[in-house]
Design a protein around this motif. Structure first.
Motif, PDB file in Angstrom:
ATOM      1  N   THR A  45       0.690  -1.162   0.027  1.00 38.49           N
ATOM      2  CA  THR A  45       0.000  -0.087  -0.076  1.00 38.49           C
ATOM      3  C   THR A  45       0.881   1.237  -0.274  1.00 38.49           C
ATOM      4  O   THR A  45       1.814   1.306   0.724  1.00 38.49           O
ATOM      5  N   CYS A  46       0.554   2.107  -0.906  1.00 41.04           N
ATOM      6  CA  CYS A  46       1.246   3.363  -1.024  1.00 41.04           C
ATOM      7  C   CYS A  46       1.210   4.321   0.172  1.00 41.04           C
ATOM      8  O   CYS A  46      -0.064   4.388   0.668  1.00 41.04           O
ATOM      9  N   ALA A  47       1.991   4.743   0.887  1.00 39.49           N
ATOM     10  CA  ALA A  47       2.091   5.419   1.936  1.00 39.49           C
ATOM     11  C   ALA A  47       1.694   6.872   1.769  1.00 39.49           C
ATOM     12  O   ALA A  47       0.960   7.428   2.890  1.00 39.49           O
ATOM     13  N   ARG A  48       1.723   7.144   0.631  1.00 40.18           N
ATOM     14  CA  ARG A  48       1.305   8.708   0.487  1.00 40.18           C
ATOM     15  C   ARG A  48      -0.051   8.791   0.036  1.00 40.18           C
ATOM     16  O   ARG A  48      -0.994   9.448   0.448  1.00 40.18           O
ATOM     17  N   CYS A  49      -0.620   7.802  -0.888  1.00 38.10           N
ATOM     18  CA  CYS A  49      -1.965   7.928  -1.601  1.00 38.10           C
ATOM     19  C   CYS A  49      -2.950   6.911  -1.203  1.00 38.10           C
ATOM     20  O   CYS A  49      -4.139   6.865  -1.380  1.00 38.10           O
ATOM     21  N   ARG A  50      -2.144   5.777  -0.406  1.00 40.05           N
ATOM     22  CA  ARG A  50      -3.042   4.834   0.067  1.00 40.05           C
ATOM     23  C   ARG A  50      -3.440   3.832  -1.000  1.00 40.05           C
ATOM     24  O   ARG A  50      -4.589   2.823  -0.828  1.00 40.05           O
ATOM     25  N   ILE A  60       7.507   1.807  -7.327  1.00 43.28           N
ATOM     26  CA  ILE A  60       6.820   3.137  -7.573  1.00 43.28           C
ATOM     27  C   ILE A  60       5.461   2.993  -7.505  1.00 43.28           C
ATOM     28  O   ILE A  60       4.856   2.185  -8.381  1.00 43.28           O
ATOM     29  N   CYS A  61       4.578   3.706  -7.128  1.00 46.50           N
ATOM     30  CA  CYS A  61       3.205   3.718  -6.877  1.00 46.50           C
ATOM     31  C   CYS A  61       2.600   4.271  -8.318  1.00 46.50           C
ATOM     32  O   CYS A  61       3.028   4.969  -8.832  1.00 46.50           O
ATOM     33  N   THR A  62       1.645   3.356  -8.630  1.00 47.80           N
ATOM     34  CA  THR A  62       1.085   3.510 -10.108  1.00 47.80           C
ATOM     35  C   THR A  62       0.116   4.581 -10.126  1.00 47.80           C
ATOM     36  O   THR A  62      -0.311   5.110 -11.159  1.00 47.80           O
ATOM     37  N   LYS A  63      -0.256   5.293  -9.033  1.00 46.71           N
ATOM     38  CA  LYS A  63      -1.220   6.178  -8.955  1.00 46.71           C
ATOM     39  C   LYS A  63      -0.327   7.902  -8.756  1.00 46.71           C
ATOM     40  O   LYS A  63      -0.586   8.575  -9.486  1.00 46.71           O
ATOM     41  N   CYS A  64       0.297   8.020  -7.787  1.00 48.00           N
ATOM     42  CA  CYS A  64       0.870   9.165  -7.392  1.00 48.00           C
ATOM     43  C   CYS A  64       2.424   9.166  -7.893  1.00 48.00           C
ATOM     44  O   CYS A  64       3.183  10.263  -7.734  1.00 48.00           O
ATOM     45  N   PHE A  65       3.076   8.052  -8.284  1.00 46.00           N
ATOM     46  CA  PHE A  65       4.117   7.966  -8.527  1.00 46.00           C
ATOM     47  C   PHE A  65       5.358   8.136  -7.652  1.00 46.00           C
ATOM     48  O   PHE A  65       6.418   8.459  -7.843  1.00 46.00           O
TER      49      PHE A  65
HETATM   50 ZN   LIG Z   1       0.631   6.450  -4.168  1.00 46.75          ZN
END
Ligand SMILES: [Zn+2]
Length: 217
Positions: A45-50, A60-65
């Motif tokens: 789970t992305c710590a920034r955008c969940r 790399i997060c696929t939503k917020c990079f």
């Molecule tokens: Zn993210």
């Protein structure tokens, strides 16, 4: 992380797709290897955008990079329980049909569409094929204001208005189609857009439902 040339990575992706039998970037479902997730599969789970990822996503997060942790943060079963769609899918709930169509002045076979919306599927000489009731019947009809007059669409369980009708009688004509005959419940939802007409009636709902007829004022 080193920067990767955009063209090189594009070519690498299209080459990988080509080797897998998906030429020119066109994906063929039967040539894809689809892995269905199991309850104890890892989740990152992305710590920034969940956003949840079911793979490492190259860090790399696929939503917020933003950077994606290398350690798994959860498992699939925990995500399923907190996700409305996943919960329905994994709890074995019986699927229901939601066949939606539109009915406007441009609709070719308006009568046929009204008939299927009313749950009447009959085989006509002009039909391309015999009707399949479970496929062809229509549950949701998206209509324009042409539906306001002269069209009998039967009893409705719910009416959703995409804006506030211009006058009280328009409103009554539209919402009055729900809750007829022996229906115990019906729902009418009106979306008030951010324009002065809609906002006025949002602030004064009585004016759209209960003011006197202009001749009586
Ligand atoms: Zn993210």
């Amino acid at each position: 992380m080193d920067k990767i040339n955009e063209t090189q990575i594009g070519e690498a992706v299209s080459e990988a797709l080509r080797i897998g039998g998906n030429d020119n970037g066109k994906l063929f479902a039967r040539k894809l290897n689809i892995k269905v997730s199991l309850s104890d599969d890892p989740v990152w789970t992305c710590a920034r955008c969940r956003r949840h990822h079911l793979h490492r996503s190259a860090g790399i997060c696929t939503k917020c990079f933003g950077p994606l942790t290398s350690l798994q943060t959860s498992t699939c079963d925990l995500i399923w329980n907190s996700n409305y769609l996943a919960f329905s899918a994994t709890s074995g709930r019986e699927p229901i049909r939601l066949h939606s169509e539109e009915l406007t002045a441009q609709t070719d076979d308006q009568v046929g569409r009204q008939r299927l919306f009313r749950g009447v599927s009959i085989n006509l000489p002009t039909s391309e094929r015999p009707p399949i009731r479970i496929v062809d019947e229509i549950d949701v009809l998206s209509v324009t204001t042409t539906m306001e007059v002269g069209v009998d669409i039967g009893n409705l369980q719910a009416v959703l208005l995409a804006n506030m009708p211009p006058m009280r009688f328009n409103y009554q004509q539209r919402v009055g189609r729900a809750g007829r005959r022996n229906q115990a419940f019906s729902v009418v939802l009106t979306l008030c857009r951010g324009r002065s007409h809609d906002e006025f009636y949002f602030a004064h709902p009585f004016r759209i439902t209960g003011t006197l007829h202009p001749h009586l004022l």
